[in-house]
Motif scaffolding. Structure first.
Motif, PDB file in Angstrom:
ATOM      1  N   UNK A 105       0.856  -1.177   0.000  1.00 23.50           N
ATOM      2  CA  UNK A 105       0.000   0.000   0.000  1.00 23.50           C
ATOM      3  C   UNK A 105       0.898   1.234   0.000  1.00 23.50           C
ATOM      4  N   UNK A 106       0.312   2.378  -0.296  1.00 27.20           N
ATOM      5  CA  UNK A 106       1.082   3.623  -0.236  1.00 27.20           C
ATOM      6  C   UNK A 106       0.204   4.754   0.271  1.00 27.20           C
ATOM      7  N   UNK A 107       0.881   5.746   0.828  1.00 29.87           N
ATOM      8  CA  UNK A 107       0.160   6.910   1.347  1.00 29.87           C
ATOM      9  C   UNK A 107       0.945   8.167   1.036  1.00 29.87           C
ATOM     10  N   UNK A 108       0.327   9.034   0.255  1.00 27.59           N
ATOM     11  CA  UNK A 108       0.914  10.329  -0.079  1.00 27.59           C
ATOM     12  C   UNK A 108       0.433  11.352   0.946  1.00 27.59           C
ATOM     13  N   UNK A 109       1.163  12.451   1.118  1.00 32.13           N
ATOM     14  CA  UNK A 109       0.767  13.467   2.097  1.00 32.13           C
ATOM     15  C   UNK A 109      -0.648  13.958   1.852  1.00 32.13           C
ATOM     16  N   UNK A 110      -1.445  13.973   2.916  1.00 33.43           N
ATOM     17  CA  UNK A 110      -2.801  14.474   2.819  1.00 33.43           C
ATOM     18  C   UNK A 110      -3.797  13.542   2.164  1.00 33.43           C
ATOM     19  N   UNK A 111      -3.364  12.316   1.865  1.00 37.42           N
ATOM     20  CA  UNK A 111      -4.248  11.355   1.193  1.00 37.42           C
ATOM     21  C   UNK A 111      -4.413  10.099   2.030  1.00 37.42           C
ATOM     22  N   UNK A 117      -0.627  -3.277  -4.644  1.00 33.57           N
ATOM     23  CA  UNK A 117      -0.507  -4.610  -5.238  1.00 33.57           C
ATOM     24  C   UNK A 117      -0.633  -5.664  -4.141  1.00 33.57           C
ATOM     25  N   UNK A 118      -1.016  -6.878  -4.543  1.00 35.12           N
ATOM     26  CA  UNK A 118      -1.064  -7.986  -3.600  1.00 35.12           C
ATOM     27  C   UNK A 118      -0.695  -9.283  -4.308  1.00 35.12           C
ATOM     28  N   UNK A 126       1.449 -17.495  -4.200  1.00 37.99           N
ATOM     29  CA  UNK A 126       2.180 -16.762  -5.218  1.00 37.99           C
ATOM     30  C   UNK A 126       1.659 -16.928  -6.625  1.00 37.99           C
ATOM     31  N   UNK A 127       0.575 -17.636  -6.793  1.00 37.59           N
ATOM     32  CA  UNK A 127       0.076 -17.926  -8.126  1.00 37.59           C
ATOM     33  C   UNK A 127      -0.805 -16.857  -8.728  1.00 37.59           C
ATOM     34  N   UNK A 128      -1.180 -15.866  -7.929  1.00 39.60           N
ATOM     35  CA  UNK A 128      -2.056 -14.815  -8.420  1.00 39.60           C
ATOM     36  C   UNK A 128      -1.661 -13.484  -7.814  1.00 39.60           C
ATOM     37  N   UNK A 129      -1.700 -12.458  -8.647  1.00 37.84           N
ATOM     38  CA  UNK A 129      -1.375 -11.117  -8.197  1.00 37.84           C
ATOM     39  C   UNK A 129      -2.479 -10.148  -8.618  1.00 37.84           C
ATOM     40  N   UNK A 130      -2.566  -9.032  -7.906  1.00 42.06           N
ATOM     41  CA  UNK A 130      -3.530  -7.978  -8.231  1.00 42.06           C
ATOM     42  C   UNK A 130      -2.832  -6.639  -8.140  1.00 42.06           C
ATOM     43  N   UNK A 131      -3.291  -5.688  -8.968  1.00 39.38           N
ATOM     44  CA  UNK A 131      -2.679  -4.377  -9.000  1.00 39.38           C
ATOM     45  C   UNK A 131      -3.738  -3.277  -9.087  1.00 39.38           C
ATOM     46  N   UNK A 185      11.514 -18.770   0.500  1.00 35.95           N
ATOM     47  CA  UNK A 185      12.751 -19.239   1.129  1.00 35.95           C
ATOM     48  C   UNK A 185      13.411 -18.134   1.938  1.00 35.95           C
ATOM     49  N   UNK A 186      13.122 -16.889   1.564  1.00 40.76           N
ATOM     50  CA  UNK A 186      13.720 -15.742   2.261  1.00 40.76           C
ATOM     51  C   UNK A 186      12.702 -14.969   3.092  1.00 40.76           C
ATOM     52  N   UNK A 187      11.457 -15.445   3.127  1.00 37.31           N
ATOM     53  CA  UNK A 187      10.393 -14.752   3.879  1.00 37.31           C
ATOM     54  C   UNK A 187      10.321 -13.281   3.472  1.00 37.31           C
ATOM     55  N   UNK A 188      10.363 -13.039   2.180  1.00 38.60           N
ATOM     56  CA  UNK A 188      10.442 -11.676   1.667  1.00 38.60           C
ATOM     57  C   UNK A 188       9.485 -11.480   0.504  1.00 38.60           C
ATOM     58  N   UNK A 189       8.860 -10.314   0.489  1.00 40.82           N
ATOM     59  CA  UNK A 189       8.032  -9.904  -0.640  1.00 40.82           C
ATOM     60  C   UNK A 189       8.669  -8.665  -1.261  1.00 40.82           C
ATOM     61  N   UNK A 190       8.552  -8.560  -2.586  1.00 40.27           N
ATOM     62  CA  UNK A 190       9.192  -7.484  -3.325  1.00 40.27           C
ATOM     63  C   UNK A 190       8.164  -6.684  -4.110  1.00 40.27           C
ATOM     64  N   UNK A 191       8.522  -5.445  -4.400  1.00 42.21           N
ATOM     65  CA  UNK A 191       7.738  -4.628  -5.324  1.00 42.21           C
ATOM     66  C   UNK A 191       8.719  -3.966  -6.283  1.00 42.21           C
ATOM     67  N   UNK A 192       8.747  -4.458  -7.504  1.00 43.15           N
ATOM     68  CA  UNK A 192       9.576  -3.859  -8.546  1.00 43.15           C
ATOM     69  C   UNK A 192       8.777  -2.741  -9.196  1.00 43.15           C
ATOM     70  N   UNK A 193       9.323  -1.538  -9.178  1.00 47.70           N
ATOM     71  CA  UNK A 193       8.620  -0.367  -9.691  1.00 47.70           C
ATOM     72  C   UNK A 193       9.417   0.214 -10.851  1.00 47.70           C
ATOM     73  N   UNK A 194       8.834   0.180 -12.031  1.00 50.56           N
ATOM     74  CA  UNK A 194       9.466   0.716 -13.235  1.00 50.56           C
ATOM     75  C   UNK A 194       8.671   1.911 -13.764  1.00 50.56           C
ATOM     76  N   UNK A 195       9.282   2.662 -14.628  1.00 52.66           N
ATOM     77  CA  UNK A 195       8.629   3.825 -15.260  1.00 52.66           C
ATOM     78  C   UNK A 195       7.948   4.696 -14.210  1.00 52.66           C
TER      79      UNK A 195
END
Length: 126
Positions: free
Chosen positions: A37-43, A49-50, A55-60, A75-85
């Motif tokens: 999730x994200x939060x911008x100032x005042x919003x 994304x989820x 791991x077989x399904x994602x939503x955006x 294996x690393x107990x880690x979730x990532x968010x790759x952000x491009x453009x």
């Protein structure tokens, strides 16, 4: 009790990329859907994304579809968010979250998530 720690935020120019990481502990990571999730100032805090527990399904959110990719490494107990453009309107504090119940669908609703990280700042300059 779940604990989540985000990393990878920073300052980037428009059009650039960042990869956020979220390391989880305290619960059996592979059993739980994860979200960003994200939060911008005042919003309000908004869904980004989820990913399902398996791991077989994602939503955006429509605003990031085609630019952001969520993934998980059990294996690393880690979730990532790759952000491009990246765009200036992506500027916000980004939070990872873990769903309350096991085997969940990866909801877009904040109320479905029981554990939250402290957030990491992403700033995109024009």
């Amino acid at each position: 009790q779940g604990q989540l720690i985000e990393s990878g935020g920073g300052l980037v120019q428009a059009g650039g990329s960042l990869r956020l990481s979220c390391a989880a502990s305290g619960r059996t990571f592979r059993l739980f859907a994860m979200g960003w999730f994200r939060q911008a100032p005042g919003k309000e805090r908004e869904f980004v994304a989820s990913i399902t527990w398996h791991g077989g399904s994602t939503s955006y959110a429509d605003s990031v579809k085609g630019r952001f990719t969520i993934s998980r490494d059990d294996a690393k107990d880690t979730v990532y968010l790759q952000m491009n453009s990246l765009k200036p309107e992506d500027t916000a504090v980004y939070y990872c979250a873990q769903e309350r119940g096991a085997y969940g669908p990866g909801s877009s609703m904040k109320e479905s998530y029981a554990y939250w990280g402290q957030g990491t700042q992403v700033t995109v300059s024009a």
